[in-house]
Design an enzyme around this catalytic site. Structure first.
Site, PDB file in Angstrom:
ATOM      1  N   GLU A  81      12.698 -66.998  60.328  1.00  0.00           N
ATOM      2  CA  GLU A  81      12.871 -65.637  60.819  1.00  0.00           C
ATOM      3  C   GLU A  81      11.879 -65.308  61.940  1.00  0.00           C
ATOM      4  O   GLU A  81      12.229 -64.702  62.937  1.00  0.00           O
ATOM      5  CB  GLU A  81      12.692 -64.664  59.643  1.00  0.00           C
ATOM      6  N   ASP A  82      10.637 -65.757  61.763  1.00  0.00           N
ATOM      7  CA  ASP A  82       9.567 -65.273  62.651  1.00  0.00           C
ATOM      8  C   ASP A  82       9.047 -66.284  63.676  1.00  0.00           C
ATOM      9  O   ASP A  82       8.255 -65.923  64.539  1.00  0.00           O
ATOM     10  CB  ASP A  82       8.358 -64.807  61.813  1.00  0.00           C
TER      11      ASP A  82
END
Ligand code: MN
Length: 729
Positions: A81-82
Site C-alpha cells: 500500500e505504502d
C-alpha cells in the site's frame, strides 16, 4: 531509534519461540528486513519510525498464536500500500500464502467506513467479512487497527473521533461476533477515550481511587476460593480483574448509575483443567457465597453463538457486595479471549465441542472444514473463509453500502436505486472504469450508473442478465406500460378470437351495455385498460368472455314469458326510449330497445322481438338472431311487426367497419369524413394486422339509413380503403 525496533523484533522472536509452533524463522527475518527497508523513509504521524507499526501488529498476531505466514504478512501488511513493492514482489519472495494475506489486508484498507447509518453498519461488517476471505486476514486487520488505536493520540482530534467511531461501530462488533473478546475490549476502551474522554477519565480515576479497597476485597475472595478448591483437589488459576471501561460506561449510561452504584466492577475468574472441575468449582463457590437468583448462566452447556463458553454466576460477597464469578477451562478461556483465532490453535487438540457453534452457521461451516483438514497445506486452505458467498457488497459513489445477490450486475444496482435510473441506464462505471452491463459486481466495488435522457427504456435482453427480482419486475413493468398500444390490440384480438372459438360471434357481446359493467366490476377505467390487461396477461380472456355472456343472458333471456298486452309501459328519461321512433301495431307505448347485435337505423327493414320481461327489442330483419328465432316455434311467436315512426330528432348508433391498406393518416381521413358530415363520432378503434391491413371500427349517431349510406359512400372513396361494412351481427 533503531534500538527501539530491534528490541521489538527480539520480542517478536521470543514470542514465536515460546509458543513453539512450527515457525520458519528465516522467512520471518526476511519479512522483517523487507519491511524495515521498504518503510525506511517513512515515519508514523507520531514521528516514530514506521516499521514500529508492522512490528507491533506482528507481535499481536504472534501472541494470538497464528502461523508464521500470518506473522510475515503482518510485518509486510503496509508494504504494498505504502511503498514501491508490488504484490508480485511479495509473492516472489514469500510465496503465494503470504502474498494472498498481504493482498487481503490491503484490499480491506479500501473499505470506506466513514459515518454511516446503523442499517449500513451491518452491511459494512458483512462486507468486511466477505472481503477478508481468510480468517487470518481479519486477525491481521484487527491487530493493525488495535495498534493504530493505541497511537491515535498523534492524530488530529477530528481524525481521532472518526477512527474511534469506526472502531466502535465496525471493528468491535465484529470482534465480538468472532468471539475475540480481548481485542474487542481493548478496541472499545481505546475508542471510548476519544469519543467521550470526560467519562473515560472519570471511570479510570474512579476505579483507581478505590483500587486499594477493591484489591483487598478481591484478595479476600481469591484466598477463600483457593483454599476451598484446594481442599477439593481442583487445580485452577484464580484471577480478579476490573471489568473493562467501556462495559462500565455502558452500564452507567443505560442504567443511569454513577460509578459508586455499580457493584460488579470486578469479576473473579476461575480457570480449570476440565469441564467437570468447572461445575465442581461452581458448587464450591455457591457453598461459600449466596448466589443471586436469576444470575447464573451456563454457557458451557449452552455456548454463545460466537463459541464463547463459561459458567457465570453473581454471588453476595463480604459486606453484602455482589460480584461475578466466571468459571471455565483453559481452552474455553483461550476461545473467550481470542475467539475464532483460538479455534485454529486447538484444531489438533480435537476438543472443539460440536455444540459450540450450532447457532452460527458459517462458523460451523468453518469448523467442519477444520475437522477434515489433515495436513499442513489443507489446514491453511481451511483457514480460507467464504463468508456470505451468496452476497456481494458494493458502494454507491456517495459511499452508501448496498448488498446484492452474488453475480448481480450494474443493472441490478441501477434498478435498486430507482426504476427511473434503470430505465435511463446507458452504461456503468466500476471503480471509475466503464464495464459491460453484465459485469458481475465484486465486493467493495464503487458502482456508478451512467444515464442518458436519450435512452427510452430498458433492453429486453436485460431480463436474462439481471439477478434481482426487483430489477426483473421493474423491467417487466416497464414493458407492460410501454407496449400498451400493442397490448390493447393483442388483448382485443384475443377476446375476439375467443368469441369466435366459442361460436358467439352472433351475439355482439362487446357492446357497451355489456362492456361497461365488466370494466366497472374489474376496476378498469377504460376499455383500453381492460384490453391492455388481457394483452399482457394480467386479465384472463375467459373471465372477460364469461362476464360478457352473463351480461348478455341478463339482457336477453329472463325466466317468465310475458304476453304482449301486459308489456310494461315505462317512461324513460332517455331520448331514445322516450320517443322511440317505433310504431307497434295496437300498442301505444311500451319499452323499446334497439338490438345491439344489428343496430338498426331508420330505413332499415326491422322486426320486433318480445323479450322476456324487458320490452320489445328492435332488430334488423336480416339479423342472424332473428333468423335463428324463425327456426324455433316458440321464439317465432315472439316476433312482432314494427315500423319506423318518422322522427328526425331520434339518434341511432351505427357501427361501421373499415378495412384499408395501412398507411399514415388513414385514421385521420376517416375521422375527417365523419366530422364533415356533422355526425357525432362515438367510438373509434383502429388496429393493424400483420398483413399491413388497417381495421378501423367506428360508431356514430345518425338519424336514418339515408345518412348512413352517404357516410359509407364517402368512407369508401378514401384512398386505400378496401371495404366498408355495417356490423350486421
Ligand atoms: Mn497498518
Amino acid at each position: 531509534m533503531a534500538e527501539s525496533y530491534e528490541k521489538l523484533y527480539e520480542q517478536l522472536c521470543e514470542i514465536l519461540h515460546k509458543k513453539g509452533t512450527k515457525v520458519n524463522f528465516e522467512m520471518v527475518e526476511k519479512a522483517y528486513n523487507v519491511a524495515k527497508e521498504a518503510h525506511k523513509e517513512q515515519k508514523r504521524v507520531s514521528g516514530m519510525p514506521y516499521v514500529l507499526h508492522p512490528l507491533s501488529v506482528a507481535i499481536t498476531v504472534a501472541e494470538m498464536e497464528m502461523d508464521w505466514h500470518s506473522v510475515c504478512a503482518a510485518l509486510l501488511h503496509d508494504v504494498v500500500e505504502d511503498t514501491d513493492y508490488t504484490i508480485e514482489d511479495i509473492r516472489d519472495m514469500f510465496g503465494e500464502s503470504v502474498a494472498e494475506l498481504v493482498d487481503g489486508v490491503t484490499k480491506l484498507d479500501k473499505i470506506q467506513y466513514s459515518d454511516k447509518e446503523e442499517r449500513e453498519m451491518e452491511n459494512l461488517r458483512k462486507m468486511f467479512l466477505a472481503m477478508a476471505k481468510d480468517i487470518r486476514v481479519i486477525i491481521i486487520k484487527f491487530a493493525d487497527r488495535l495498534h493504530n488505536m493505541t497511537t491515535l493520540i498523534s492524530m488530529s482530534e477530528e481524525k481521532q473521533r472518526e477512527k474511534a467511531r469506526e472502531t466502535l461501530n465496525i471493528f468491535a462488533p465484529l470482534a465480538h461476533r468472532l468471539g475475540m473478546y480481548k481485542i474487542k475490549w481493548e478496541l472499545e476502551d481505546l475508542s471510548l477515550k476519544y469519543i467521550d474522554p470526560i467519562a473515560y477519565y472519570e471511570i479510570v480515576e474512579g476505579i483507581s481511587q478505590k483500587r486499594q479497597e477493591r484489591e483487598e476485597f478481591i484478595a479476600t475472595i481469591k484466598a477463600t476460593l483457593r483454599s476451598k478448591l484446594e481442599k477439593l483437589n481442583i487445580d485452577c488459576a484464580i484471577d480478579g480483574r476490573p471489568k473493562h471501561f467501556y462495559s462500565i460506561y455502558r452500564k452507567m449510561f443505560t442504567q443511569n448509575k454513577t460509578l459508586d452504584q455499580i457493584y460488579d466492577l470486578f469479576a473473579v475468574r476461575v480457570i480449570t483443567d476440565t469441564v467437570a472441575d468447572c461445575y465442581a468449582a461452581l458448587g464450591a463457590a455457591h457453598e461459600l457465597y449466596i448466589p443471586m437468583p436469576g444470575r447464573f448462566k451456563d454457557y458451557i452447556a449452552m455456548p454463545k453463538p460466537n463459541m464463547y463458553q463459561s459458567l457465570h454466576t453473581t454471588v453476595i460477597g463480604p459486606n453484602g457486595i455482589p460480584f461475578e464469578i466466571q468459571i471455565r477451562t483453559r481452552e474455553m478461556h483461550a476461545v473467550a479471549e481470542n475467539g475464532i483465532a483460538a479455534h485454529w490453535k486447538y484444531k489438533n487438540g480435537g476438543q472443539a465441542d460440536k455444540s459450540m457453534d450450532e447457532n452460527l452457521a458459517w462458523v460451523k461451516q468453518l469448523l467442519e472444514m477444520q475437522k477434515d483438514a489433515t495436513d499442513e497445506e489443507e489446514f491453511i486452505t481451511s483457514l480460507k473463509i467464504d463468508l456470505f458467498t451468496d452476497q456481494v457488497f458494493v458502494f454507491t459513489p456517495k459511499g452508501d453500502v448496498m448488498s446484492f445477490p452474488a453475480g448481480a450486475t450494474p443493472i441490478d444496482f441501477a434498478f435498486s436505486i430507482h426504476s427511473a435510473v434503470g430505465c435511463k441506464m446507458q452504461g456503468a462505471k466500476v471503480n471509475g472504469k466503464i464495464v459491460p452491463l453484465d459485469y458481475a459486481m465484486q465486493n467493495g466495488d464503487i458502482v456508478e450508473v451512467i444515464t442518458s435522457s436519450a435512452i427510452h427504456g430498458p433492453n429486453l435482453d436485460w431480463l436474462k442478465i439481471v439477478k434481482t427480482s426487483q430489477a426483473r419486475n421493474k423491467i417487466n413493468q416497464w414493458f407492460k406500460k410501454e407496449n400498451r398500444e400493442a397490448n390493447i390490440i393483442k388483448g382485443r384480438e384475443a377476446i375476439e378470437r375467443e368469441i369466435k372459438r366459442q361460436s358467439l360471434t352472433g351475439y355482439n357481446l362487446m357492446r357497451t351495455e355489456y362492456m361497461d359493467p365488466l370494466i366497472k366490476r374489474y376496476g378498469f377505467k377504460t376499455y383500453e385498460d381492460m384490453f391492455s390487461a388481457v394483452g399482457f396477461g394480467g386479465m384472463p380472456v375467459n373471465k372477460v368472455i364469461s362476464r360478457l355472456k352473463e351480461e348478455y343472458r341478463k339482457d336477453v333471456a329472463t325466466d317468465d314469458i310475458l304476453p304482449v298486452d301486459t308489456i310494461e309501459i315505462v317512461k324513460s328519461s332517455k331520448k331514445k326510449a322516450n320517443n322511440s321512433g317505433i310504431v307497434i301495431e295496437g300498442i301505444d307505448s311500451c319499452l323499446i330497445r334497439y338490438a345491439g347485435c344489428c343496430n338498426p337505423v331508420p330505413g332499415d327493414k326491422i322486426i320486433g322481438y318480445i323479450t322476456r320481461g324487458r320490452g320489445v327489442s328492435i332488430h334488423r330483419q336480416d339479423c342472424t338472431n332473428i333468423a335463428n328465432a324463425y327456426i324455433d316455434e316458440e321464439e317465432k311467436a315472439r316476433l312482432i311487426d314494427v315500423t319506423w315512426e318518422i322522427n328526425k330528432d331520434v339518434a341511432f348508433t351505427s357501427h361501421i367497419k373499415i378495412v384499408a391498406n395501412d398507411r399514415t393518416g388513414i385514421v385521420l381521413d376517416v375521422t375527417n369524413v365523419i366530422a364533415d358530415m356533422k355526425v357525432p363520432l362515438k367510438t373509434i378503434n383502429a388496429r393493424a394486422t400483420k398483413e399491413n391491413v388497417a381495421i378501423i371500427e367506428i360508431s356514430f349517431e345518425i338519424t336514418d339509413t339515408e345518412q348512413l349510406e352517404k357516410i359509407i359512400h364517402k368512407l369508401s372513396s378514401i384512398s386505400g380503403v378496401i371495404e366498408v361494412t355495417r356490423s350486421t351481427n
